[in-house]
Design an enzyme around this catalytic site. Structure first.
Site, PDB file in Angstrom:
ATOM      1  CE  LYS A 113      -4.391  -1.823   1.392  1.00 47.15           C
ATOM      2  NZ  LYS A 113      -5.635  -1.703   2.116  1.00 47.15           N
ATOM      3  CE  LYS A 194      -5.936  -8.099  -0.710  1.00 46.65           C
ATOM      4  NZ  LYS A 194      -7.219  -7.964  -0.093  1.00 46.65           N
ATOM      5  CE  LYS A 197     -13.622  -4.190   1.749  1.00 45.97           C
ATOM      6  NZ  LYS A 197     -12.399  -3.933   2.538  1.00 45.97           N
TER       7      LYS A 197
END
Ligand code: ATP
Ligand code: LTN
Length: 329
Positions: A113, A194, A197
């Site tokens: 991130k 992966k 959302k």
């Protein structure tokens, strides 16, 4: 009853990955454990969030859990919002003062991130300490998650062991509970990654609220490979393996049975069957979701969860406070 605890960030609309790694496990285990299911809204702001959207995602997520089969009427089910319990942040601070910086910046999720933006906040670094507080406040024995969160649960375990050694028995040692099928549902357009959302690619993730047509379209255009062979090989055939996984998660079949069923056939047939399986499960969930949103019950469920979680967390925090020497004896 042993305790089970998990949280799903309100950072967007829930995906079929969140269903496979988190929600479906809660549904499977909810009769056997005292269950703490919470919304980590404080974790969500480790990356920028729109306040209106954050409020909305919180309520929508609760309705979706229930639509997926989480039963809020079980006396052992507690559903709450992290920020409505101030002990999480308090305990997190104590953990932050006991965790070497390098242990936090080694985490896979931090690396992934922080690489997405030019700058990142300190909250993104200390995220796993807050997660450890979420878990250890309640002496949770099991933490159901997808594979991406395993490392964070292991850090929480290490923090618990370290604290117990230094200050005496304070915390139960938690264990991650990773599903045997569906621990990592992959991005449909980039199956190396992966499914997530908060993706920016509109075709990458299937959201639990997607209309039937959209689900079918996304699965039919999923990236596969060019060798035309159906087999389960996550390393060399991540796209095809992902379709087999999705089919298995949504039909309850084993991977071996899914491979046997589609072996020798074309990718189109596998995609169509995976889409049918997802649609069959999600359409009734979406109907139930609308009923729950309109029922006015969500506030009542969250009030009860807030009160209970505060009671349990207060007892644990008081012990930790004394152990580390805060305030008066
Ligand atoms: P974000 O994109 O904001 O990071 P996310 O979709 O990765 O969100 P989280 O809120 O981080 O979802 O995760 C909630 C739960 O769902 C966790 O238990 C996580 O392990 C699980 N999970 C998330 N994505 C997947 C996936 N693709 N496959 C299986 N489990 C997943
Ligand atoms: N980090 C998790 C969300 C989360 C969580 C938790 C999961 C926050 N606190 C405690 C399990 C237990 C995530 O990104 N999925």
């Amino acid at each position: 009853m042993d305790r089970l605890l998990t949280g799903l960030q309100p950072s967007g609309t829930l995906t079929i990955g969140n269903y496979a790694g988190g929600i479906s496990q809660i549904v499977n285990y909810q009769s056997d454990y005292e269950t703490f299911l919470f919304i980590p809204d404080m974790h969500a702001i480790t990356v920028p969030q729109d306040p209106e959207a954050l409020h909305r995602n919180i309520i929508n997520a609760i309705a979706m859990y229930i639509a997926c089969g989480v039963n809020p009427d079980l006396p052992n089910m507690h559903i709450y919002i992290q920020s409505e319990n101030l002990y999480h942040a308090n305990l997190s601070w104590i953990f932050e003062c006991h965790t070497p910086h390098g242990e936090l910046t080694r985490m896979h999720q931090f690396k992934a991130k922080s690489a997405l933006h030019e700058t990142f906040t300190e909250g993104l670094v200390t995220y796993p300490d807050l997660m450890a507080a979420d878990i250890l406040l309640y002496d949770a024995k099991y933490v159901p998650t997808g594979i991406d969160q395993k490392q964070h649960v292991e850090l929480a375990r290490n923090i618990a062991i370290r604290f117990n050694n230094r200050y005496g028995e304070l915390f139960a040692i938690p264990e991650p509970l990773i599903p045997s099928i569906g621990a990592k549902i992959r991005d449909l357009q980039n199956p190396e990654q992966k499914m997530s959302k908060s993706t920016t690619n509109p075709k990458a993730s299937i959201f639990l609220s997607d209309p039937e047509k959209v689900i079918r379209k996304k699965i039919m255009s999923a990236v596969t490979d060019s060798d035309g062979v159906i087999k389960f090989d996550e390393e060399n055939k991540p796209g095809v393996s992902n379709l087999l996984t999705i089919y298995s998660v949504f039909t309850g079949s084993s991977i071996e049975d899914a491979v046997a069923k589609f072996e020798g056939g074309g990718y189109g047939d596998l995609k169509k069957a995976a889409a049918d399986a997802v649609v069959e499960k999600l359409m009734p969930m979406q109907e139930k979701y609308n009923d729950i949103i309109n029922s006015g019950r969500i506030n009542e469920i969250l009030d009860a969860g807030r009160d209970y979680s505060n009671k349990i967390a207060a007892e644990k925090y008081e012990k930790v406070r004394k152990a580390v020497g805060f305030g008066r004896i």
